[in-house]
Design an enzyme around this catalytic site. Sequence first.
Site, PDB file in Angstrom:
ATOM      1  N   HIS A 279       0.857  -1.359   0.149  1.00  0.00           N
ATOM      2  CA  HIS A 279       0.037   0.065  -0.092  1.00  0.00           C
ATOM      3  C   HIS A 279       0.690   1.278   0.220  1.00  0.00           C
ATOM      4  CE1 HIS A 279      -3.055  -2.971   0.684  1.00  0.00           C
ATOM      5  NE2 HIS A 279      -2.450  -3.076   1.907  1.00  0.00           N
TER       6      HIS A 279
ATOM      7  N   ARG B  82      -1.434  -4.636  -6.423  1.00  0.00           N
ATOM      8  CA  ARG B  82      -1.242  -5.919  -6.599  1.00  0.00           C
ATOM      9  C   ARG B  82      -0.037  -6.384  -7.368  1.00  0.00           C
ATOM     10  NH1 ARG B  82      -6.253  -7.468  -8.713  1.00  0.00           N
ATOM     11  NH2 ARG B  82      -7.149  -7.066  -6.609  1.00  0.00           N
TER      12      ARG B  82
ATOM     13  N   HIS C 134       3.721  -7.538   1.215  1.00  0.00           N
ATOM     14  CA  HIS C 134       2.852  -8.806   2.066  1.00  0.00           C
ATOM     15  C   HIS C 134       1.845  -9.214   1.497  1.00  0.00           C
ATOM     16  CE1 HIS C 134       0.423  -5.022   2.421  1.00  0.00           C
ATOM     17  NE2 HIS C 134      -0.602  -5.882   2.432  1.00  0.00           N
TER      18      HIS C 134
ATOM     19  N   GLU D  98      -1.690  -0.843   8.324  1.00  0.00           N
ATOM     20  CA  GLU D  98      -2.522  -1.548   9.035  1.00  0.00           C
ATOM     21  C   GLU D  98      -1.895  -2.585   9.940  1.00  0.00           C
ATOM     22  OE1 GLU D  98      -4.133  -3.619   5.232  1.00  0.00           O
ATOM     23  OE2 GLU D  98      -2.122  -4.778   4.897  1.00  0.00           O
TER      24      GLU D  98
END
Length: 320
Positions: free
Chosen positions: A101, A196, A176, A118
Amino acid sequence: MYPLKFRPILKERLWGGTKLKEVLGKPIESDITGESWELSGVKGDISEVANGPLEGTSLEDLIGQQPEAVLGKSVVERFGNEFPILIKFIDAKQDLSIQLHPNDKLAKERHNSFGKTEMWYIMDADPGAKLIVGFNKDVEKTEYIESLEQGTLLDLMNYEEVVEGDTFFINTGKIHAIGAGVLLAEIQQTSDVTYRVFDFNRKDKDGNLRELHTGLAVDAIDYEMKDDFKVGYPNVKDTVNDMVDCPYFKTNFLELTKNMKQDLSQRDSFTIYMCVGGGATITNDWGSASIQKGETTLLPASSTFVEIEAKGAKLLEVTI
């Protein structure tokens, strides 16, 4: 405003399964439900109250009517009337795509969005289940691009086997993926921006490969190997245990064998309780709400206290 519960927003995913129903009791019929958005201010996916007199009211409308009472004055000063956190439960029956991200600066420039920092709390994991978190060595940008071209990206990944209770902090730029067999609670900035980079060459139900964002990702990736993701936290029962404290959210862990009361009169923020084990009744100045494993409640910032009635409850307490 009493403790508010919200209707889960359920998301089918190629990699999803049935644990959200079987383990957490979510009302799903699909065999590929991957996400339950518990508390969301994301446009097009705004949460709605599920309990009490405010049932059916959107989170957006609640904030619009009483922003400081819901969010807290300091939160409004930072984020306006935007709800700054997105709360989810995620069931990975298959491996998720390898992704990352962007940070706030890139996300604002490219998508007019927040970045996406996150954290994950592992609620259930099949034996041997793993996460991918970061690289297994320092990587040059050219080496990374070459690995994508040659199909050898997995050789550069760092794998972490997980069990219930493990907690990970995923800062922006860190590559990740959640591995097959993992059920987790996710706390993140309000953002749905994901780059992605590899999806195991999977195809959707129409036979199409999913979109990749390899070009956007190149300048957003942190190529250094950093051992900064596994969260060590105390687990002293019947007290508040510090878990994660970052600029975007603060998360504490509570394992309660008896009732607990906290003074919130100086907390200039809303408080979220995610139940990750057992059950509890959450009470503030105006009422109560009961939550079981897999449920979430929001206490408005105007709450002056919280009383938690619990025996054997495990809770994530989230504030700003």
